[in-house]
Design an enzyme around this catalytic site. Structure first.
Site, PDB file in Angstrom:
ATOM      1  CD  GLU B  51      31.769   0.767  12.642  1.00 38.27           C
ATOM      2  OE1 GLU B  51      31.468  -0.300  13.186  1.00 38.27           O
ATOM      3  OE2 GLU B  51      32.284   0.833  11.512  1.00 38.27           O
ATOM      4  CG  ASP B  62      39.559  -0.179   5.146  1.00 34.29           C
ATOM      5  OD1 ASP B  62      38.416  -0.613   5.366  1.00 34.29           O
ATOM      6  OD2 ASP B  62      40.240   0.423   5.988  1.00 34.29           O
TER       7      ASP B  62
END
Lengths: 403, 275
Positions: B51, B62
């Site tokens: 990724e 995040d």
């Protein structure tokens, strides 16, 4: 109390106002956002919900707020008659509590015991902390470090009310960063927590919920001006950060074609400097914080930090319904610099004996031009959405006065 | 259309009776050259799928490690076009390792969905995970992806019930990324026993392989997840290696460190033999 008008078909079933709005959230939050929407639809049909809200609006918040003829300001500008909708007289000193009350009542219906909120100027934080104290709910407020510094009185008020303040240091430490951190908390504590969003932005159904709760401003103002003047105003005006006070004032007038809807964005040091918070006048459509709307962003789609002397307007986006009203040509959006707002702040204080918050001072700064444009026979309402007590220290600093 | 690179990676792991290792890195952190070396090191040390994180100023899902990594990448001027160019450079010499772009909607929206889908496909990117594009909002991108043979990788989470899993599966391809904890990346670790049933449900409903991520940092944790899923995703632990390189100024140390971690994780995952 009928909320409906022909513009109520927005947002549509997908949470869209035309091409704005939507539900751009992480998958973890999707079930929550859908549940909130279902619960809100039920609450709107429930007379007990409306009755509880009305009772607290009347006896706790102090609604209806007065509609006041600002006679000396009117004389000063020599144009249209200027009325103030006095939402700064609400309990906690701003319009924010209209919405907090509704959302916390929704949270109670959903069985949530922990309320989180983001705040810029601290007004939404104070209002949320207040309602949480009233109902004995845990309250956590995310606030950018910069704002914690420039809004000390509100930080102390929130602590007195029993709220936990989480200073946010990422980014520029302002409202956008506080909202990021609130979203991170929500993702983490999704089962227990209700996110009380303070402005008419975020993922659907928040823009609709906040608009509906804030529309009490416009509904009252519309009835009050009809009673006082026997006719509708030619213009209604409000400042815009995320745009909750403005959409609350505008919405009940949207069907009244002769009424100009005028929002005033924060131009900071001036739009041409790039240091501003005017998403409609200086941004372009993008996706942030759950909705598609106008944003301050780079060519590469990175968000640009906003700047405004007013912590409550210091946000790089705007509620999606304003983006829609702008593109449909139904509302006009002006802007006002920090310096102009400071002047208007002092002008209003001296002429009317009302110390406005720096946020509505932005609208006051443009009111003269609109009043002159409308002429002597004109009639207008400006939403005085917050009082200036919280800003006294930052205004003193800006004017070089040592308090 | 033939088998996609993502399908190929899962097929190979199935042949070897093991789970796949999905490794995440933030493109441009600490710089693009280091990211290129890291891509190669991850591939050489057992990462089956990579990724490629695209930085964004406001990464709402995040935790601290990836937030900081994104800001470091942005500080040295990394743009979405650079991330795509990095993928193209890697693809020149590697025709098999799937590359998935992971990021947030606004940079992609800003480039324009059509331009992005064209550029990604041309660069040899195999699909994307756009965190804030749930199934309700990704239709325009999905149509373009179908045309270009790109995969729409969706997220499922502990809040995903069977009804929602059906929605998440609609139009999804490649695999489903199961977020093991309610929380941000790099936060607390999940208990595999607590999510095993849900992972199996998502696999059944979607008919796709399911990879589990969030909070997986060590070989031991990866092995536990490999028992219940088709793949294990590790992100923040790799990103922290890039962060160390940035802090010490020794950028060349990043790729070997990330490679060593990939090797450790892969050995642990391989120790779990799957039926």
């Amino acid at each position: 109390m009928d909320l409906r008008n022909t513009w109520d078909r927005w947002p549509d079933a997908n949470g869209r106002f035309g091409e704005f709005g939507g539900r751009y959230v992480a998958e973890t939050l999707m079930p929550l956002v859908l549940e909130l929407e279902a619960e809100y639809r039920k609450a709107r049909q429930d007379p007990a919900f409306a009755a509880e809200m009305q009772d607290l609006w009347t006896h706790y918040v102090g609604r209806p707020s007065p509609l006041y003829f600002a006679e000396r300001l009117t004389e000063h500008f020599g144009g249209a008659k200027i009325y103030f909708k006095r939402d700064e007289l609400n309990h906690t000193g701003a319009h924010k509590i209209n919405n907090c009350l509704g959302q916390v009542l929704l949270a109670r219906r959903m069985g949530k015991k922990r309320i989180i909120a983001e705040t810029g100027a601290g007004q939404h934080g104070v209002a949320t902390a207040t309602i949480c104290a009233r109902f004995g709910l845990e309250c956590v407020v995310f606030m950018g470090e910069t704002d914690v510094e420039r809004q000390k009185p509100n930080v102390f008020r929130m602590r007195l009310l029993g709220a936990k303040i989480v200073p946010v240091s990422s980014g520029t430490g302002t409202l956008k960063d506080a909202m990021n951190e609130a979203l991170r908390d929500w993702v983490t504590n999704v089962e227990t927590t209700f996110y009380c969003i303070g402005t008419a932005a975020g993922p659907h159904p928040y823009p609709e919920i906040v608009r509906d709760f804030q529309s009490v401003i416009g509904r009252e103002a519309r009835a009050q001006i009809l009673e006082r003047e026997g006719r509708l105003p030619d213009a209604v005006m409000a400042c815009i950060g995320g745009g909750s006070n403005a959409i609350g004032l505008f919405h009940p007038f949207i069907d009244d074609e002769g009424v100009r809807l005028i929002g005033v964005e924060a131009a900071g040091y001036g739009i041409e400097t790039g240091m501003h918070a005017a998403a409609l006048n200086g941004g372009r459509p993008g996706i942030l914080h759950g909705n598609r709307t106008y944003l301050l962003q780079t060519e590469d789609g990175q968000i640009i930090d906003a700047h405004s002397i007013s912590a409550g307007l210091d946000y790089p986006g705007i509620g999606p319904e304003h983006a829609f009203l702008r593109d449909m040509g139904r509302a006009e959006y002006l802007s006002c610099t920090d310096d102009e707002a400071l002047e208007a702040f002092q002008l209003c204080t001296r002429l009317e004996g009302i110390i406005p918050a720096l946020e509505p001072a932005h609208a006051i700064a443009r009111v003269g031009e609109v009043a002159k444009d409308l002429g002597k026979n004109g009639l207008m309402i400006l939403n005085l959405c917050g009082r200036g007590d919280k800003d006294v220290f930052s205004v003193a600093k800006a004017l070089g006065v040592d308090v | 259309m033939g088998r996609t690179r993502i399908e190929g990676a899962f097929a190979e792991a199935r042949r070897e009776n093991r789970a796949v290792l999905v490794a995440y890195l933030m493109a441009g952190d600490p710089d693009l050259e280091t990211s290129y070396a890291a891509l190669c090191a991850l591939r050489d040390n057992g990462a089956d799928i990579i990724e490629l994180g695209a930085p964004f100023t406001d990464p709402m899902a995040d935790g601290a490690a990836i937030q900081k990594a994104g800001l470091r990448a942005l500080a040295n001027g990394t743009k979405l076009t650079d991330v795509i160019a990095l993928a193209a450079r890697f693809r020149k010499d590697d025709q098999t390792t799937p590359l998935i772009l992971m990021g947030y909607a606004n940079p992609v929206h800003s480039m324009g969905y059509e331009t992005f889908a064209d550029a990604a496909a041309t660069a040899g990117i195999d699909g994307s995970i756009i965190v804030d594009l749930p199934p309700e909002e990704d239709a325009p991108l999905r149509e373009l992806y179908t045309r270009h043979g790109l995969s729409v990788i969706r997220l499922a989470t502990p809040t995903t019930d069977e009804h929602r899993a059906a929605k998440v599966s609609e139009g999804a391809s490649g695999f489903i990324y199961f977020v093991a904890v309610t929380g941000v990346t790099g936060a607390g670790s999940a208990d595999p026993a607590a999510i095993a049933g849900q992972v199996a449900m998502v696999k059944r409903v979607s008919g796709l392989p399911v990879c589990v991520g969030f909070g997986v940092k060590s070989g031991a944790q990866a092995a536990e997840m490999a028992k219940i899923a088709d793949g294990v995703v590790v992100g923040s632990a790799f990103v922290e290696k890039a962060g160390d390189a940035h802090a010490t100024g020794r950028f060349k140390a990043a790729a070997p460190a990330m490679g060593a971690l990939a090797r450790e994780l892969r050995v642990a995952i391989d120790s779990v033999r799957k039926a």
